[in-house]
Design a protein around this motif. Structure first.
Motif, PDB file in Angstrom:
ATOM      1  N   LEU B  21       0.855  -1.183   0.000  1.00 52.34           N
ATOM      2  CA  LEU B  21       0.000   0.000   0.000  1.00 52.34           C
ATOM      3  C   LEU B  21       0.892   1.234   0.000  1.00 52.34           C
ATOM      4  O   LEU B  21       1.961   1.243   0.622  1.00 52.34           O
ATOM      5  CB  LEU B  21      -0.908   0.010   1.228  1.00 52.34           C
ATOM      6  N   THR B  22       0.417   2.285  -0.667  1.00 52.64           N
ATOM      7  CA  THR B  22       1.233   3.485  -0.856  1.00 52.64           C
ATOM      8  C   THR B  22       0.627   4.677  -0.145  1.00 52.64           C
ATOM      9  O   THR B  22      -0.603   4.838  -0.113  1.00 52.64           O
ATOM     10  CB  THR B  22       1.325   3.805  -2.356  1.00 52.64           C
ATOM     11  N   CYS B  23       1.496   5.502   0.401  1.00 59.62           N
ATOM     12  CA  CYS B  23       1.074   6.750   1.045  1.00 59.62           C
ATOM     13  C   CYS B  23       2.018   7.841   0.546  1.00 59.62           C
ATOM     14  O   CYS B  23       3.233   7.744   0.754  1.00 59.62           O
ATOM     15  CB  CYS B  23       1.158   6.581   2.557  1.00 59.62           C
ATOM     16  N   LYS B  63       5.797  -4.472   7.200  1.00 67.17           N
ATOM     17  CA  LYS B  63       7.004  -3.690   6.974  1.00 67.17           C
ATOM     18  C   LYS B  63       6.601  -2.334   6.427  1.00 67.17           C
ATOM     19  O   LYS B  63       5.740  -2.231   5.553  1.00 67.17           O
ATOM     20  CB  LYS B  63       7.927  -4.389   5.971  1.00 67.17           C
ATOM     21  N   VAL B  64       7.206  -1.283   6.965  1.00 64.62           N
ATOM     22  CA  VAL B  64       6.953   0.069   6.482  1.00 64.62           C
ATOM     23  C   VAL B  64       8.271   0.675   6.046  1.00 64.62           C
ATOM     24  O   VAL B  64       9.284   0.513   6.713  1.00 64.62           O
ATOM     25  CB  VAL B  64       6.324   0.939   7.601  1.00 64.62           C
ATOM     26  N   THR B  65       8.232   1.386   4.917  1.00 64.39           N
ATOM     27  CA  THR B  65       9.409   2.131   4.479  1.00 64.39           C
ATOM     28  C   THR B  65       9.036   3.604   4.384  1.00 64.39           C
ATOM     29  O   THR B  65       7.857   3.961   4.258  1.00 64.39           O
ATOM     30  CB  THR B  65       9.911   1.637   3.107  1.00 64.39           C
ATOM     31  N   PHE B  66      10.052   4.440   4.441  1.00 65.98           N
ATOM     32  CA  PHE B  66       9.841   5.888   4.453  1.00 65.98           C
ATOM     33  C   PHE B  66      10.913   6.487   3.558  1.00 65.98           C
ATOM     34  O   PHE B  66      12.095   6.440   3.895  1.00 65.98           O
ATOM     35  CB  PHE B  66       9.974   6.384   5.893  1.00 65.98           C
ATOM     36  N   ASP B  67      10.498   7.029   2.427  1.00 67.49           N
ATOM     37  CA  ASP B  67      11.450   7.632   1.486  1.00 67.49           C
ATOM     38  C   ASP B  67      11.173   9.124   1.437  1.00 67.49           C
ATOM     39  O   ASP B  67      10.218   9.577   0.805  1.00 67.49           O
ATOM     40  CB  ASP B  67      11.265   6.996   0.094  1.00 67.49           C
ATOM     41  N   THR B  68      12.021   9.890   2.121  1.00 69.64           N
ATOM     42  CA  THR B  68      11.780  11.333   2.225  1.00 69.64           C
ATOM     43  C   THR B  68      12.079  12.041   0.906  1.00 69.64           C
ATOM     44  O   THR B  68      11.577  13.148   0.689  1.00 69.64           O
ATOM     45  CB  THR B  68      12.622  11.946   3.356  1.00 69.64           C
ATOM     46  N   LEU B  74       5.713   3.226   2.012  1.00 70.00           N
ATOM     47  CA  LEU B  74       5.099   1.988   1.540  1.00 70.00           C
ATOM     48  C   LEU B  74       4.841   1.082   2.733  1.00 70.00           C
ATOM     49  O   LEU B  74       5.670   0.986   3.638  1.00 70.00           O
ATOM     50  CB  LEU B  74       6.005   1.272   0.540  1.00 70.00           C
ATOM     51  N   PHE B  75       3.700   0.419   2.698  1.00 74.61           N
ATOM     52  CA  PHE B  75       3.299  -0.495   3.770  1.00 74.61           C
ATOM     53  C   PHE B  75       3.118  -1.868   3.142  1.00 74.61           C
ATOM     54  O   PHE B  75       2.336  -2.018   2.193  1.00 74.61           O
ATOM     55  CB  PHE B  75       1.985   0.013   4.378  1.00 74.61           C
ATOM     56  N   HIS B  76       3.860  -2.848   3.648  1.00 71.65           N
ATOM     57  CA  HIS B  76       3.817  -4.189   3.075  1.00 71.65           C
ATOM     58  C   HIS B  76       3.271  -5.177   4.098  1.00 71.65           C
ATOM     59  O   HIS B  76       3.654  -5.124   5.275  1.00 71.65           O
ATOM     60  CB  HIS B  76       5.228  -4.658   2.687  1.00 71.65           C
ATOM     61  N   ILE B  77       2.414  -6.063   3.635  1.00 73.97           N
ATOM     62  CA  ILE B  77       1.979  -7.203   4.448  1.00 73.97           C
ATOM     63  C   ILE B  77       2.419  -8.447   3.693  1.00 73.97           C
ATOM     64  O   ILE B  77       1.933  -8.727   2.594  1.00 73.97           O
ATOM     65  CB  ILE B  77       0.451  -7.242   4.644  1.00 73.97           C
ATOM     66  N   THR B  78       3.343  -9.195   4.264  1.00 73.65           N
ATOM     67  CA  THR B  78       3.802 -10.413   3.606  1.00 73.65           C
ATOM     68  C   THR B  78       2.936 -11.592   4.037  1.00 73.65           C
ATOM     69  O   THR B  78       2.304 -11.549   5.101  1.00 73.65           O
ATOM     70  CB  THR B  78       5.271 -10.715   3.944  1.00 73.65           C
ATOM     71  N   ALA B  79       2.907 -12.629   3.182  1.00 70.02           N
ATOM     72  CA  ALA B  79       2.116 -13.833   3.454  1.00 70.02           C
ATOM     73  C   ALA B  79       0.711 -13.447   3.903  1.00 70.02           C
ATOM     74  O   ALA B  79       0.240 -13.845   4.980  1.00 70.02           O
ATOM     75  CB  ALA B  79       2.813 -14.697   4.505  1.00 70.02           C
ATOM     76  N   SER B  80       0.049 -12.636   3.100  1.00 66.00           N
ATOM     77  CA  SER B  80      -1.241 -12.067   3.505  1.00 66.00           C
ATOM     78  C   SER B  80      -2.285 -13.146   3.754  1.00 66.00           C
ATOM     79  O   SER B  80      -2.259 -14.234   3.168  1.00 66.00           O
ATOM     80  CB  SER B  80      -1.726 -11.090   2.443  1.00 66.00           C
ATOM     81  N   GLN B  81      -3.208 -12.814   4.650  1.00 62.00           N
ATOM     82  CA  GLN B  81      -4.277 -13.739   5.038  1.00 62.00           C
ATOM     83  C   GLN B  81      -5.613 -13.019   4.902  1.00 62.00           C
ATOM     84  O   GLN B  81      -5.666 -11.790   4.998  1.00 62.00           O
ATOM     85  CB  GLN B  81      -4.074 -14.151   6.504  1.00 62.00           C
TER      86      GLN B  81
END
Lengths: 118, 111
Positions: B21-23, B63-68, B74-81
Motif C-alpha cells: 500500500l502506498t502513502c 514492513k513500512v518504508t519511508f522515502d523522504t 510503503l506499507f507491506h503485508i507479507t504472506a497475507s491472510q
C-alpha cells in the motif's frame, strides 16, 4: 480491546434533541481527542485535550461542546445538530505534553459512536 | 496545504501474496509517519510508526518504508491472510503537530 471505550455505540437523534457521547480511557494517557469520520473524507480532528485542558478546537460549530472532567473521561455534548453531522464519532487517547500533543505518540481509538441525525 | 494521498482504489490480492500500500505526502516533510488498520464500524488500530531517519520498520509480517526524497511511505503485508482484509490508513504529523490523515486504502485478501 484498545483500552478506550465509547458509549453509546449507536445514536439516532432529532435536530432539536440534546445528547452526550461519552469516552473513557484506561491507559493512563493524558491527551484525549474527538474525531469525526464521514464517508469519503479523511478523519477530521475536532478537539484535543491535554491534561484536561483544551489545546485544540478546529473550528467546530458550537452545537458540539466538549467536556473533559479528568484525564480519563471525555464527553461530547450535542445539541440542535444538522443532518450533515451524521457520522462516526471517534474518541482517541495518547501520551501528550501540556500545551501540545506529541505526534510521535500513537493514538488509541475507541470503537466509535455511529450518529444519525434525522 | 499539507496533504496525504493513498491508493483510492481497493486492492484485491490472493492469500499468501504480499500486499503493498502506498502513502504519498505533499507540501511538508514530516518527522513521523504512522499506519493504522480500520475494520468496518470500528476505530483505527495503530500498527507502526516510522521516523524520518528510519528507512524501514518491521513488525511480524508488516514492513513500512519511508522515502523522504520521494515523499512516500510503503506499507507491506507479507504472506497475507483473509484476516488482513481491512482499510489501512496512514497519517503524518504536520507542521502544526496535528496528525494529517489519508482516506485509507481498502485491502481484500481472497482465500
Amino acid at each position: 480491546e484498545t483500552g478506550v471505550t465509547q458509549t453509546p455505540r449507536h445514536l439516532v437523534m432529532g435536530m432539536t434533541n440534546k445528547k452526550s457521547l461519552k469516552c473513557e480511557q484506561h491507559l493512563g494517557h493524558n491527551a484525549m481527542y474527538w474525531y469525526k469520520q464521514s464517508a469519503k473524507k479523511p478523519l477530521e480532528l475536532m478537539f484535543v485535550y491535554s491534561l484536561e485542558e483544551r489545546v485544540e478546537n478546529n473550528s467546530v460549530p458550537s452545537r458540539f461542546s466538549p467536556e473533559c472532567p479528568n484525564s480519563s473521561h471525555l464527553f461530547l455534548h450535542l445539541h440542535t445538530l444538522q443532518p450533515e453531522d451524521s457520522a462516526l464519532y471517534l474518541c482517541a487517547s495518547s501520551q501528550g505534553v501540556r500545551w501540545r500533543v506529541n505526534p510521535s505518540y500513537e493514538q488509541y481509538f475507541g470503537p466509535g459512536t455511529r450518529l444519525t441525525v434525522t | 496545504s499539507q496533504k496525504i494521498e493513498q491508493n483510492s482504489e481497493a486492492l484485491n490480492i490472493q492469500e499468501g501474496k504480499t500486499a503493498t500500500l502506498t502513502c504519498n505526502y505533499t507540501n511538508y516533510s514530516p518527522a513521523y509517519l504512522q499506519w493504522y488498520r480500520q475494520d468496518p464500524g470500528r476505530g483505527p488500530v495503530f500498527l507502526l510508526l516510522i521516523r524520518e531517519n528510519e528507512k524501514e520498520k518491521r513488525k511480524e509480517r508488516l514492513k513500512v518504508t519511508f522515502d523522504t526524497t520521494l515523499k512516500q511511505s510503503l506499507f507491506h503485508i507479507t504472506a497475507s491472510q483473509p484476516a488482513d482484509s481491512a482499510t489501512y490508513l496512514c497519517a503524518y504529523a504536520g507542521n502544526n503537530r496535528k496528525l494529517i490523515w489519508g482516506l485509507g486504502t481498502s485491502l481484500a485478501v481472497n482465500p
